[in-house]
Design an enzyme around this catalytic site. Structure first.
Site, mmCIF file in Angstrom:
data_model
loop_
_atom_site.group_PDB
_atom_site.id
_atom_site.type_symbol
_atom_site.label_atom_id
_atom_site.label_comp_id
_atom_site.label_asym_id
_atom_site.label_seq_id
_atom_site.Cartn_x
_atom_site.Cartn_y
_atom_site.Cartn_z
ATOM 1 N N ASN A 147 -30.880 -78.101 29.640
ATOM 2 C CA ASN A 147 -30.705 -79.280 28.790
ATOM 3 C C ASN A 147 -31.442 -80.512 29.316
ATOM 4 O O ASN A 147 -31.807 -81.390 28.542
ATOM 5 C CB ASN A 147 -29.221 -79.579 28.544
ATOM 6 C CG ASN A 147 -28.440 -79.805 29.815
ATOM 7 O OD1 ASN A 147 -28.828 -79.361 30.903
ATOM 8 N ND2 ASN A 147 -27.308 -80.478 29.694
ATOM 9 N N GLU A 157 -22.404 -79.423 39.767
ATOM 10 C CA GLU A 157 -22.208 -80.331 38.633
ATOM 11 C C GLU A 157 -22.017 -79.435 37.426
ATOM 12 O O GLU A 157 -22.959 -78.846 36.917
ATOM 13 C CB GLU A 157 -23.412 -81.266 38.480
ATOM 14 C CG GLU A 157 -23.108 -82.484 37.624
ATOM 15 C CD GLU A 157 -23.631 -82.356 36.224
ATOM 16 O OE1 GLU A 157 -22.798 -82.052 35.329
ATOM 17 O OE2 GLU A 157 -24.818 -82.543 36.004
ATOM 18 N N CYS A 190 -23.675 -82.658 29.428
ATOM 19 C CA CYS A 190 -22.379 -82.428 30.062
ATOM 20 C C CYS A 190 -21.479 -83.653 30.016
ATOM 21 O O CYS A 190 -20.271 -83.543 30.212
ATOM 22 C CB CYS A 190 -22.578 -81.971 31.505
ATOM 23 S SG CYS A 190 -23.587 -83.111 32.477
ATOM 24 N N GLU A 237 -24.864 -86.606 42.952
ATOM 25 C CA GLU A 237 -26.309 -86.766 42.886
ATOM 26 C C GLU A 237 -26.602 -88.190 42.459
ATOM 27 O O GLU A 237 -25.930 -88.743 41.594
ATOM 28 C CB GLU A 237 -26.921 -85.769 41.899
ATOM 29 C CG GLU A 237 -26.778 -84.324 42.368
ATOM 30 C CD GLU A 237 -27.375 -83.316 41.410
ATOM 31 O OE1 GLU A 237 -27.832 -82.265 41.890
ATOM 32 O OE2 GLU A 237 -27.371 -83.569 40.190
#
Length: 484
Positions: free
Chosen positions: A155, A253, A287, A465
């Site tokens: 994505n 993640e 997400c 991150e």
């Protein structure tokens, strides 16, 4: 070939472009047209082992390079990405589907991680601790963890690579990248830039192909000391379980199920505009996009009217057409999941107030298109309430009290992102504190900033991150007890 840009189709291992050992290929399709974009190398365990060995051999020299030397290469990569942003964006649109300008925005954002961590490389500080003896010094060093296996999603096929590689390379780690099988071309294009920037051989390696075979090598190898993964919770759990056998450090993640809360004192225009950006970016395939839209009963009707008006105005189509604001879903399975969620909701009493159908005629006939959709009357027994749809569906749930909405928002195993809109400072502080999420947007619907930590809690993952926090996951502490 349906592309105006020249696309390389090989893997990059130990500084060399290479085909799969078996000469196997994978077909990459344009999700907007169904046409073939490229045939790329399709490797597996053997290529993954070669890449791990290359990274392992390259690690000592790269770890011992100076921060300034590493930073110079990261800055060069940044400038090359900026120079080639249009090419990278076109490649992304062809293989992933998002509109060109949105793809270019991702490329430019991804480049910023290289520039940020070029500076952070020079700030890996140690410590001197007060000693226990007169002829003693207690020192703490921070050293790169070693070889990193980075597994990235489709994505965000460009920025998820730079967001992982930039801090890893800045810290002095070497890397093996496994991109999603749907979007290898964006990864290949970035590795062309890494090579052009002068990254030493073996420092960054790209393996394409069988996800299970390549992933198994990365998690089982003693030479890989860290796994960084962005993707589904199911796969993340598997990688974590397998990594435990060699006690690797793991950053995950994973999935999200973000609540988007609009209180009765909210600026409704601001909340609607924020939702349009958040929900329909990448056609809802993010997400952190809003999956459950909680609106106070006093403003639910007004909010819905404003939202529906804007949703109906969205232009859907091929991302290469600048008039289009929303592209296709990534593949047929994604389209089927969206259809299933909407059908399930309607069968249980939800009402479609915008969209609600796949687009299959004319220019849409060969693509994976679905109308941007708004559902009202959504209840907890519906799939769209309980599961991450990953598509352009905005389900509206009405609430009455702060306590009620916090309970509903937290009623999920996920804890990545949440959003709230209110003018009340006390409510802002109280609700933000009570929401069980790693990131909270307050009167704002964006959360991805290079200088800030990105990540979740609960089953949405671990580690961060971005920002200085993103460097920490690639470093180890070493204590020195020096006596003289």
């Amino acid at each position: 070939m349906e592309t105006s840009v020249k696309v390389r189709t090989q893997m990059y291992i130990d500084g060399q472009w290479t085909e799969a050992c078996s000469d196997a290929k994978s077909t990459i399709l344009n999700p907007a047209t169904g046409e073939v974009v490229a045939e790329v190398a399709y490797g597996g365990a053997q290529e993954a082992q070669q890449a791990v060995e290359a990274a392992y051999q390259a690690f000592p020299a790269w770890a011992n390079s100076t921060a300034d030397e590493r930073a110079a290469i990261l800055r060069q990569i940044y400038h090359l990405i900026i120079d080639k942003a249009d090419r990278l964006a076109e490649i992304m649109t062809l293989e992933q589907g998002k509109p060109f300008e949105e793809a270019k925005g991702e490329v430019l954002w991804g480049a910023e991680f290289m520039l940020w961590y070029a500076e952070e490389a020079r700030r890996v500080y140690g410590e001197i601790i007060p000693p226990s003896g007169h002829r003693q010094r207690l020192l703490v060093q921070r050293q790169p963890i070693g070889v990193v296996g980075a597994i990235t999603p489709w994505n965000f096929p460009s920025s998820m690579i730079t967001r992982k590689l930039a801090p890893a390379l800045a810290a002095g780690c070497t890397v093996v990248v496994k991109p999603a099988p749907e979007t290898p071309l964006s990864a290949i294009a970035l590795f062309e830039i890494f090579e052009q920037a002068g990254l030493p051989r073996g420092v960054a390696n790209l393996v394409l192909g069988d996800a299970q075979e390549i992933g198994s090598v990365l998690v089982s190898s003693e030479k890989v000391r860290k796994i960084s993964f962005t993707g589904s919770t199911q796969v993340g759990k598997y990688l974590m379980e397998q990594s435990a056998k060699t006690v690797k450090k793991v950053s995950l993640e994973l999935g999200g199920h973000a609540p988007y809360i609009v209180f009765n004192d909210a600026d409704l225009d601001l909340a609607v505009d924020g939702l349009m950006i958040n929900k329909f970016q990448n056609n809802g395939q993010t997400c952190i996009c809003a999956n459950r839209i909680f609106v106070h009963s006093e403003v639910a009707d007004a909010f819905t009217v404003k939202l529906v008006e804007k949703v109906k105005g969205l232009k859907v189509g091929n991302g290469l057409d600048p008039a289009n604001q929303v592209g296709p879903l990534i593949h047929q399975q994604a389209l089927e999941k969206v259809m299933e969620h909407v059908q399930d909701a309607v069968s249980k009493g939800a009402v479609i107030v915008a969209g609600g159908q796949p687009l299959t005629e004319g220019e849409y006939a060969r693509g994976n298109f679905y109308q941007p959709t708004v559902l009202c009357g959504v209840t907890p027994d519906m799939k769209v309430y309980r599961e991450e749809t990953f598509g352009p569906v905005a389900p509206i749930i009405v609430f009455n009290t702060d306590e009620e909405v916090v309970q509903m928002a937290n009623d999920t195993p996920y804890g990545l992102a949440a959003y709230l809109y209110t003018r009340d400072l006390a409510r802002t502080m109280r609700v933000s504190n009570e929401l069980e999420y790693g990131m909270v947007g307050i009167n704002a619907s964006t959360l991805g900033y290079v200088q800030a930590p990105f990540g979740g809690i609960k089953q949405s993952g671990m580690g961060r991150e971005g920002g200085r926090h993103g460097l920490e996951d690639y470093l180890e502490y070493k204590f020195l007890n020096l006596n003289f």
